[in-house]
Design a protein around this motif. Structure first.
Motif, PDB file in Angstrom:
ATOM      1  N   GLY A 172       9.185  20.364   7.865  1.00 21.12           N
ATOM      2  CA  GLY A 172       7.913  21.092   6.885  1.00 21.12           C
ATOM      3  C   GLY A 172       6.762  21.313   7.968  1.00 21.12           C
ATOM      4  N   GLY A 173       7.086  21.719   9.174  1.00 22.50           N
ATOM      5  CA  GLY A 173       5.995  21.874  10.048  1.00 22.50           C
ATOM      6  C   GLY A 173       5.131  20.760  10.342  1.00 22.50           C
ATOM      7  N   PHE A 174       5.424  19.708   9.995  1.00 29.81           N
ATOM      8  CA  PHE A 174       4.692  18.431  10.242  1.00 29.81           C
ATOM      9  C   PHE A 174       5.409  17.380  11.568  1.00 29.81           C
ATOM     10  CE2 PHE A 174       3.122  19.289   6.038  1.00 29.81           C
ATOM     11  CZ  PHE A 174       1.638  19.069   6.189  1.00 29.81           C
ATOM     12  N   SER A 175       4.536  17.199  12.415  1.00 34.84           N
ATOM     13  CA  SER A 175       5.248  16.382  13.462  1.00 34.84           C
ATOM     14  C   SER A 175       5.818  15.186  13.004  1.00 34.84           C
ATOM     15  CB  SER A 175       4.146  16.054  14.735  1.00 34.84           C
ATOM     16  OG  SER A 175       4.654  15.250  15.518  1.00 34.84           O
ATOM     17  N   SER A 176       6.868  14.694  13.735  1.00 31.87           N
ATOM     18  CA  SER A 176       7.663  13.518  13.269  1.00 31.87           C
ATOM     19  C   SER A 176       6.821  12.255  13.406  1.00 31.87           C
ATOM     20  CB  SER A 176       8.918  13.388  14.025  1.00 31.87           C
ATOM     21  OG  SER A 176       8.679  13.451  15.510  1.00 31.87           O
ATOM     22  N   VAL A 177       5.991  12.372  14.145  1.00 30.78           N
ATOM     23  CA  VAL A 177       4.893  11.146  14.496  1.00 30.78           C
ATOM     24  C   VAL A 177       4.206  10.958  13.316  1.00 30.78           C
ATOM     25  CG1 VAL A 177       2.762  12.408  15.400  1.00 30.78           C
ATOM     26  CG2 VAL A 177       3.389  10.216  16.138  1.00 30.78           C
ATOM     27  N   VAL A 178       4.017  11.918  12.282  1.00 31.02           N
ATOM     28  CA  VAL A 178       3.252  11.541  11.058  1.00 31.02           C
ATOM     29  C   VAL A 178       4.109  10.976  10.198  1.00 31.02           C
ATOM     30  CG1 VAL A 178       2.288  12.622   8.920  1.00 31.02           C
ATOM     31  CG2 VAL A 178       1.832  13.822  11.281  1.00 31.02           C
ATOM     32  N   PHE A 179       5.540  11.211  10.167  1.00 33.24           N
ATOM     33  CA  PHE A 179       6.381  10.264   9.309  1.00 33.24           C
ATOM     34  C   PHE A 179       6.657   8.845   9.995  1.00 33.24           C
ATOM     35  CE2 PHE A 179       7.075  14.735   8.730  1.00 33.24           C
ATOM     36  CZ  PHE A 179       7.076  14.784   7.286  1.00 33.24           C
ATOM     37  N   TRP A 180       6.670   8.616  11.249  1.00 32.47           N
ATOM     38  CA  TRP A 180       6.416   7.317  11.887  1.00 32.47           C
ATOM     39  C   TRP A 180       5.429   6.632  11.262  1.00 32.47           C
ATOM     40  CZ3 TRP A 180      10.127   5.035  14.655  1.00 32.47           C
ATOM     41  CH2 TRP A 180      11.137   5.648  15.216  1.00 32.47           C
ATOM     42  N   PHE A 181       4.580   7.140  11.274  1.00 35.21           N
ATOM     43  CA  PHE A 181       3.057   6.310  10.659  1.00 35.21           C
ATOM     44  C   PHE A 181       3.067   6.047   9.458  1.00 35.21           C
ATOM     45  CE2 PHE A 181      -1.246   8.033   8.971  1.00 35.21           C
ATOM     46  CZ  PHE A 181      -1.709   6.660   8.858  1.00 35.21           C
ATOM     47  N   LEU A 182       3.603   7.096   8.445  1.00 33.80           N
ATOM     48  CA  LEU A 182       3.517   6.725   7.109  1.00 33.80           C
ATOM     49  C   LEU A 182       4.709   5.761   6.712  1.00 33.80           C
ATOM     50  CD1 LEU A 182       2.911  10.399   5.837  1.00 33.80           C
ATOM     51  CD2 LEU A 182       1.391   8.664   5.972  1.00 33.80           C
ATOM     52  N   GLY A 183       5.824   5.797   7.371  1.00 32.26           N
ATOM     53  CA  GLY A 183       6.695   5.081   7.250  1.00 32.26           C
ATOM     54  C   GLY A 183       6.509   3.639   7.610  1.00 32.26           C
ATOM     55  N   ALA A 184       5.808   3.333   8.764  1.00 28.11           N
ATOM     56  CA  ALA A 184       5.265   2.080   9.229  1.00 28.11           C
ATOM     57  C   ALA A 184       4.388   1.502   8.268  1.00 28.11           C
ATOM     58  CB  ALA A 184       4.678   2.157  10.537  1.00 28.11           C
ATOM     59  N   ALA A 185       3.358   2.569   7.826  1.00 29.10           N
ATOM     60  CA  ALA A 185       2.308   2.025   6.503  1.00 29.10           C
ATOM     61  C   ALA A 185       2.962   1.618   5.334  1.00 29.10           C
ATOM     62  CB  ALA A 185       1.508   3.109   6.198  1.00 29.10           C
ATOM     63  N   LEU A 186       3.942   2.192   4.970  1.00 31.03           N
ATOM     64  CA  LEU A 186       4.733   1.890   3.838  1.00 31.03           C
ATOM     65  C   LEU A 186       5.387   0.539   3.921  1.00 31.03           C
ATOM     66  CD1 LEU A 186       5.729   2.793   1.028  1.00 31.03           C
ATOM     67  CD2 LEU A 186       7.795   4.057   1.995  1.00 31.03           C
ATOM     68  N   VAL A 187       6.052   0.352   5.132  1.00 38.07           N
ATOM     69  CA  VAL A 187       6.705  -1.126   5.235  1.00 38.07           C
ATOM     70  C   VAL A 187       6.006  -2.122   5.077  1.00 38.07           C
ATOM     71  CG1 VAL A 187       7.994  -2.322   6.807  1.00 38.07           C
ATOM     72  CG2 VAL A 187       8.713  -0.114   6.652  1.00 38.07           C
ATOM     73  N   VAL A 188       4.608  -1.911   5.740  1.00 35.50           N
ATOM     74  CA  VAL A 188       3.641  -3.209   5.967  1.00 35.50           C
ATOM     75  C   VAL A 188       3.037  -3.231   4.468  1.00 35.50           C
ATOM     76  CG1 VAL A 188       1.383  -3.707   6.920  1.00 35.50           C
ATOM     77  CG2 VAL A 188       2.901  -2.521   8.353  1.00 35.50           C
ATOM     78  N   HIS A 189       2.702  -2.256   3.708  1.00 38.23           N
ATOM     79  CA  HIS A 189       2.375  -2.267   2.597  1.00 38.23           C
ATOM     80  C   HIS A 189       3.450  -3.100   1.395  1.00 38.23           C
ATOM     81  CE1 HIS A 189       0.539  -1.298  -1.306  1.00 38.23           C
ATOM     82  NE2 HIS A 189       1.649  -0.558  -1.784  1.00 38.23           N
ATOM     83  N   LEU A 190       4.446  -2.779   1.582  1.00 34.20           N
ATOM     84  CA  LEU A 190       5.584  -3.498   0.502  1.00 34.20           C
ATOM     85  C   LEU A 190       5.557  -4.774   0.992  1.00 34.20           C
ATOM     86  CD1 LEU A 190       8.574  -0.792   0.665  1.00 34.20           C
ATOM     87  CD2 LEU A 190       6.863  -1.064  -1.241  1.00 34.20           C
ATOM     88  N   VAL A 191       5.431  -5.166   2.274  1.00 33.85           N
ATOM     89  CA  VAL A 191       5.693  -6.534   2.789  1.00 33.85           C
ATOM     90  C   VAL A 191       4.453  -7.289   2.248  1.00 33.85           C
ATOM     91  CG1 VAL A 191       5.250  -8.207   4.613  1.00 33.85           C
ATOM     92  CG2 VAL A 191       7.116  -6.127   4.931  1.00 33.85           C
ATOM     93  N   LEU A 192       3.223  -6.861   2.432  1.00 27.94           N
ATOM     94  CA  LEU A 192       1.895  -7.472   1.868  1.00 27.94           C
ATOM     95  C   LEU A 192       1.951  -7.687   0.092  1.00 27.94           C
ATOM     96  CD1 LEU A 192      -0.794  -5.826   4.228  1.00 27.94           C
ATOM     97  CD2 LEU A 192       0.107  -8.403   4.328  1.00 27.94           C
ATOM     98  N   SER A 193       2.672  -6.433  -0.320  1.00 26.33           N
ATOM     99  CA  SER A 193       2.284  -6.257  -1.918  1.00 26.33           C
ATOM    100  C   SER A 193       3.512  -7.321  -2.528  1.00 26.33           C
ATOM    101  CB  SER A 193       2.203  -4.971  -2.232  1.00 26.33           C
ATOM    102  OG  SER A 193       1.255  -4.321  -1.588  1.00 26.33           O
ATOM    103  N   PHE A 194       4.715  -7.369  -1.806  1.00 26.08           N
ATOM    104  CA  PHE A 194       5.678  -7.806  -2.670  1.00 26.08           C
ATOM    105  C   PHE A 194       6.687  -8.999  -2.061  1.00 26.08           C
ATOM    106  CE2 PHE A 194       5.277  -3.353  -3.768  1.00 26.08           C
ATOM    107  CZ  PHE A 194       4.793  -3.546  -5.116  1.00 26.08           C
ATOM    108  N   THR A 195       6.099  -9.548  -1.179  1.00 24.26           N
ATOM    109  CA  THR A 195       6.609 -10.680  -0.409  1.00 24.26           C
ATOM    110  C   THR A 195       5.850 -11.953  -0.372  1.00 24.26           C
ATOM    111  OG1 THR A 195       6.034 -10.291   1.852  1.00 24.26           O
ATOM    112  CG2 THR A 195       7.927  -8.876   1.103  1.00 24.26           C
ATOM    113  N   ARG A 196       6.603 -13.060  -0.505  1.00 24.69           N
ATOM    114  CA  ARG A 196       5.728 -14.450  -0.383  1.00 24.69           C
ATOM    115  C   ARG A 196       4.854 -14.406   0.810  1.00 24.69           C
ATOM    116  NH1 ARG A 196       9.443 -19.856  -0.306  1.00 24.69           N
ATOM    117  NH2 ARG A 196       9.873 -18.803  -2.366  1.00 24.69           N
ATOM    118  N   PHE A 197       5.475 -13.750   2.015  1.00 31.65           N
ATOM    119  CA  PHE A 197       4.517 -13.763   3.228  1.00 31.65           C
ATOM    120  C   PHE A 197       3.133 -12.849   3.096  1.00 31.65           C
ATOM    121  CE2 PHE A 197       3.167 -11.225   6.997  1.00 31.65           C
ATOM    122  CZ  PHE A 197       2.787 -12.248   7.677  1.00 31.65           C
ATOM    123  N   GLY A 198       3.277 -11.964   2.289  1.00 30.61           N
ATOM    124  CA  GLY A 198       2.120 -11.054   1.905  1.00 30.61           C
ATOM    125  C   GLY A 198       1.095 -11.863   0.974  1.00 30.61           C
TER     126      GLY A 198
END
Length: 326
Positions: A172-198
């Motif tokens: 969509g005209g957005f560099s893939s580095v943006v999706f790497w960033f948002l993907g990494a942020a989503l994974v970390v957010h899910l780990v912190l919010s929904f796991t025992r480790f978080g």
């Protein structure tokens, strides 16, 4: 009958519950309100601030800082601190560039090196009981020299297509580095919010001794958060090398401070126990939007630091004022 009437009278009505929820939402949205007002002001001063090209530029500029800020958030939630995170990314970028002729396995090597650095930091903090600032300041200094030593202070260029290809595609005209960033942020957010480790991360940051007495292996949690920060630094270094097409030992000057500033703007307590990835993302976007706006407004370089620092303080003050009762 009297007891029943008393119980009924003290129960919150539906209207009271709605007002309480609304009040809590308003208090917790101070950061978002400030960011919205900032964007409106910049758009009024320079309409091109909201142009598609500039929005894409802001998102791309936010990517590397954002990944590092996510790692910093995990560490700071435990009351820790990682000053070496950007230097770790630089070393990882050089490692992947030097090992690139061997193929994609070079990524695993770079991630392993960065994660190993995080493991050393975490072990010294958790097992050695050394102050996190001292540990990571030492790592910051050592890694600065290591980055110069690994290739005699020279940049590494002429990278293979598989490496540059990691960030060369667009959606969509957005560099893939943006999706790497948002993907990494989503994974970390899910780990912190929904796991025992978080949950353990927040518990350790809230009260280390209470967490230990409740059965949480606090030393392990402290080690792992630095490992996570190292892993994310490695990812940031790989993506930076891919996007620039070269690995430089002098890359990311001062970016560790930008990552820390973004986390603090996002409201993460330096003492630990409170914060989140979404709030850090808002902090990242405030920081990168501010930088972009100052350039568009043609503010002199020597004034940019003054204005940026002032707005950072105002952003934190607004968030504290909105959220004072939490």
């Amino acid at each position: 009958m009297t007891t029943t009437g008393s119980a009924v009278s003290t129960a919150p009505s539906r209207g009271d519950a709605w007002r309480l929820t609304f009040s809590r939402t308003i208090r917790q949205s101070g950061l978002l309100v400030f960011f919205t007002l900032l964007v409106v002001v910049f758009a009024v001063l320079r309409p091109e601030f909201l142009s598609e090209a500039n929005i894409k530029n802001i998102l791309q500029s936010a990517a590397i800082v954002g990944i590092l800020a996510c790692g910093q958030t995990v560490v700071m939630l435990t009351g820790g601190f990682d000053l070496s995170i950007a230097r770790n990314a630089v070393v990882a970028g050089l490692v992947v560039a030097l090992a690139a002729p061997s193929g994609p396995l070079a990524m695993l090597l770079a991630l392993a090196v960065a994660t190993g650095i995080g493991l050393v930091n975490g072990t010294l903090v958790a097992k050695g009981r050394v102050n996190p600032f001292i540990v990571t300041l030492g790592s910051f200094t050592i890694l600065g020299s290591v980055a110069l030593l690994v290739n005699n202070g020279q940049s590494v260029s002429n990278l293979p297509s598989w490496l540059t290809g990691l960030t060369s595609w667009n959606v969509g005209g957005f560099s893939s580095v943006v999706f790497w960033f948002l993907g990494a942020a989503l994974v970390v957010h899910l780990v912190l919010s929904f796991t025992r480790f978080g949950r353990h991360v927040y518990a350790v940051g809230g009260n280390l001794e209470a967490a230990r007495l409740s059965g949480i292996r606090t030393d392990r949690v402290l080690v792992v958060v630095y490992v996570v920060a190292g892993l994310l630094a490695g990812l940031a270094g790989i993506l930076l090398t891919s996007r620039l097409g070269t690995a430089s030992p002098s890359a990311l000057p001062g970016v560790e401070l930008d990552a820390i500033a973004a986390v603090i703007i996002g409201g993460t307590r330096m003492s630990g126990g409170f914060g989140s990835i979404p709030r850090t993302l808002i902090g990242v976007f405030i920081l990168t939007s501010l930088t972009s706006a100052l350039v568009i407004l043609q503010v002199a370089t020597y004034w940019q630091g003054v204005l940026k620092g002032a707005i950072i303080v105002i952003a934190v003050a607004v968030d504290v004022a909105f959220n004072r009762r939490r």
